[in-house]
Write a protein that holds these residues in place. Sequence first.
Motif, mmCIF file in Angstrom:
data_model
loop_
_atom_site.group_PDB
_atom_site.id
_atom_site.type_symbol
_atom_site.label_atom_id
_atom_site.label_comp_id
_atom_site.label_asym_id
_atom_site.label_seq_id
_atom_site.Cartn_x
_atom_site.Cartn_y
_atom_site.Cartn_z
ATOM 1 N N TYR A 63 -12.507 18.937 62.681
ATOM 2 C CA TYR A 63 -11.620 19.896 62.236
ATOM 3 C C TYR A 63 -10.640 19.834 61.256
ATOM 4 C CZ TYR A 63 -13.645 22.330 66.355
ATOM 5 O OH TYR A 63 -14.708 23.029 67.198
ATOM 6 N N SER A 98 -12.567 27.723 60.738
ATOM 7 C CA SER A 98 -13.266 28.666 61.413
ATOM 8 C C SER A 98 -13.020 28.698 62.734
ATOM 9 C CB SER A 98 -14.850 28.451 61.357
ATOM 10 O OG SER A 98 -15.620 29.246 61.778
ATOM 11 N N THR A 155 -10.159 21.305 57.892
ATOM 12 C CA THR A 155 -11.398 21.557 57.277
ATOM 13 C C THR A 155 -11.914 22.862 57.365
ATOM 14 O OG1 THR A 155 -12.742 20.897 59.169
ATOM 15 C CG2 THR A 155 -11.935 18.945 58.016
ATOM 16 N N GLU A 210 -14.385 23.867 58.965
ATOM 17 C CA GLU A 210 -14.859 23.926 60.228
ATOM 18 C C GLU A 210 -13.759 24.109 61.273
ATOM 19 O OE1 GLU A 210 -15.951 21.217 58.502
ATOM 20 O OE2 GLU A 210 -17.690 21.660 57.965
#
Length: 162
Positions: free
Chosen positions: A98, A121, A116, A118
């Motif tokens: 993350y 999100s 990141t 990810e």
Amino acid sequence: MRDEVDELVEAWARERTDLDLGPVAVFSRISRLSRHLDLARRAAFAAQGIESWEFDVLAALRRAGAPYELSPGRLLRETLVTSGTMTNRVDRLVARGYVERNPDPDDRRGVLVRLTPEGKSAVDSAFDALLEAEQIFLADLPERDRARLADLLRTLLAPFSD
């Protein structure tokens, strides 16, 4: 409309007629609401596969704006945890993919923690779920009352601000 706090205040008023129980009427409700909000927050985050502490760190990075990075010191100030706790949290978020640590271009000894894709999100999904849960708490309160309540709570919190 009566609630359990009304009963609590009435009981104290019978027993302690010498006291002003106004603060109990306010803060007992805030305390009860806080417990309900904490449970809703945890449930919203768990549904997205993250914990509250993860959300706090990821949200601080997300609010920073692109490129979604902060120094560890800034993260400490944003999340109100100790240095050792933050190091552990960043380590765990790195392991989950993350966040990443990058050298600070302005300080050769420093690092920057960056969200990141990810992590972005995950925090965006968790924030959506949180707002949905919080909207339920406010559903019966008209917009003007919401704004007034926010103003009143801001006034109560002002003495505790940095």
